[in-house]
Design a protein around this motif. Structure first.
Motif, PDB file in Angstrom:
ATOM      1  N   LEU A 120     -33.575 -10.474 -34.011  1.00 43.86           N
ATOM      2  CA  LEU A 120     -34.196 -11.279 -35.064  1.00 43.86           C
ATOM      3  C   LEU A 120     -35.615 -11.706 -34.726  1.00 43.86           C
ATOM      4  N   THR A 121     -35.888 -11.924 -33.451  1.00 46.43           N
ATOM      5  CA  THR A 121     -37.200 -12.420 -33.041  1.00 46.43           C
ATOM      6  C   THR A 121     -38.175 -11.315 -32.646  1.00 46.43           C
ATOM      7  N   TYR A 122     -37.829 -10.053 -32.894  1.00 46.50           N
ATOM      8  CA  TYR A 122     -38.660  -8.924 -32.465  1.00 46.50           C
ATOM      9  C   TYR A 122     -39.561  -8.375 -33.569  1.00 46.50           C
ATOM     10  N   ASN A 177     -36.937 -14.195 -27.182  1.00 46.87           N
ATOM     11  CA  ASN A 177     -35.583 -14.313 -27.724  1.00 46.87           C
ATOM     12  C   ASN A 177     -35.338 -15.683 -28.350  1.00 46.87           C
ATOM     13  N   ALA A 178     -35.963 -16.708 -27.807  1.00 46.95           N
ATOM     14  CA  ALA A 178     -35.761 -18.065 -28.329  1.00 46.95           C
ATOM     15  C   ALA A 178     -36.652 -18.366 -29.534  1.00 46.95           C
ATOM     16  N   ASP A 179     -37.925 -17.965 -29.447  1.00 43.61           N
ATOM     17  CA  ASP A 179     -38.908 -18.413 -30.439  1.00 43.61           C
ATOM     18  C   ASP A 179     -39.674 -17.308 -31.147  1.00 43.61           C
ATOM     19  N   GLY A 180     -39.549 -16.077 -30.706  1.00 38.95           N
ATOM     20  CA  GLY A 180     -40.398 -15.022 -31.252  1.00 38.95           C
ATOM     21  C   GLY A 180     -41.764 -15.054 -30.590  1.00 38.95           C
ATOM     22  N   LEU A 181     -42.736 -14.423 -31.209  1.00 36.64           N
ATOM     23  CA  LEU A 181     -44.086 -14.321 -30.651  1.00 36.64           C
ATOM     24  C   LEU A 181     -45.107 -14.978 -31.559  1.00 36.64           C
ATOM     25  N   LYS A 214     -37.238 -14.339 -22.409  1.00 34.47           N
ATOM     26  CA  LYS A 214     -36.555 -15.563 -22.835  1.00 34.47           C
ATOM     27  C   LYS A 214     -37.317 -16.262 -23.946  1.00 34.47           C
ATOM     28  N   LYS A 215     -38.648 -16.325 -23.830  1.00 35.42           N
ATOM     29  CA  LYS A 215     -39.472 -16.966 -24.853  1.00 35.42           C
ATOM     30  C   LYS A 215     -39.342 -16.225 -26.183  1.00 35.42           C
ATOM     31  N   TRP A 251     -41.667   7.666 -26.068  1.00 36.38           N
ATOM     32  CA  TRP A 251     -41.909   6.963 -27.309  1.00 36.38           C
ATOM     33  C   TRP A 251     -41.702   5.489 -27.023  1.00 36.38           C
ATOM     34  N   TYR A 252     -42.465   4.630 -27.620  1.00 39.13           N
ATOM     35  CA  TYR A 252     -42.325   3.199 -27.374  1.00 39.13           C
ATOM     36  C   TYR A 252     -41.074   2.627 -28.015  1.00 39.13           C
ATOM     37  N   ASP A 253     -40.515   1.663 -27.343  1.00 41.77           N
ATOM     38  CA  ASP A 253     -39.394   0.856 -27.792  1.00 41.77           C
ATOM     39  C   ASP A 253     -39.828  -0.606 -27.563  1.00 41.77           C
ATOM     40  N   GLU A 254     -39.337  -1.525 -28.376  1.00 38.43           N
ATOM     41  CA  GLU A 254     -39.777  -2.923 -28.244  1.00 38.43           C
ATOM     42  C   GLU A 254     -39.595  -3.455 -26.830  1.00 38.43           C
ATOM     43  N   THR A 255     -38.517  -3.068 -26.192  1.00 42.27           N
ATOM     44  CA  THR A 255     -38.239  -3.615 -24.862  1.00 42.27           C
ATOM     45  C   THR A 255     -39.254  -3.176 -23.812  1.00 42.27           C
ATOM     46  N   MET A 256     -39.941  -2.067 -24.051  1.00 40.67           N
ATOM     47  CA  MET A 256     -40.973  -1.613 -23.108  1.00 40.67           C
ATOM     48  C   MET A 256     -42.169  -2.561 -23.072  1.00 40.67           C
ATOM     49  N   LEU A 257     -42.338  -3.347 -24.117  1.00 33.70           N
ATOM     50  CA  LEU A 257     -43.486  -4.239 -24.202  1.00 33.70           C
ATOM     51  C   LEU A 257     -43.237  -5.585 -23.539  1.00 33.70           C
ATOM     52  N   ILE A 258     -41.980  -5.867 -23.229  1.00 27.23           N
ATOM     53  CA  ILE A 258     -41.627  -7.132 -22.573  1.00 27.23           C
ATOM     54  C   ILE A 258     -41.682  -6.887 -21.075  1.00 27.23           C
TER      55      ILE A 258
END
Length: 109
Positions: free
Chosen positions: A22-24, A68-72, A65-66, A51-58
């Motif tokens: 939800l926060t991605y 997942n809790a609050d988004g960006l 944690k930030k 190919w990029y995946d969202e998790t590669m950017l974290i």
């Protein structure tokens, strides 16, 4: 299509990444852009796909944690852009006009 103005849209839509959390939403948008620009993440996503995946950017656990809790925030999103592969000039909408935005797009696209 006849005027060839849809090329950018077709590239973006064919690389659309829907958010896995939800926060991605920001990470998914950035992932879509990086993949549409054919920017190689220099590592395999799945199988042989690079190919990029969202998790590669974290890049670290506190950031995960930030997010997942609050988004960006916009500033957070700018910070996760792989700057060794992408030149980025971040501009807040409040610091620009619609005309300036259109002129910038015209120059870069």
């Amino acid at each position: 299509m006849a005027s060839e103005t849809a090329a950018g849209f077709l590239e973006m839509s064919s690389n659309l990444v829907t958010q896995t959390e939800l926060t991605y939403c920001g990470l998914s948008s950035l992932t879509t852009i990086l993949n549409a620009l054919s920017i190689d993440p220099q590592r395999v996503w799945k199988g042989a796909w690079r190919w990029y995946d969202e998790t590669m950017l974290i890049t670290n656990e506190p950031l995960r944690k930030k997010i997942n809790a609050d988004g960006l925030t916009f500033e957070d999103l700018v910070d996760v852009v792989p700057k060794d592969k992408v030149y980025l000039q971040a501009v807040f909408a409040s610091d620009s006009s619609l005309q300036e935005f259109r002129e910038y797009l015209h120059k870069t696209c």
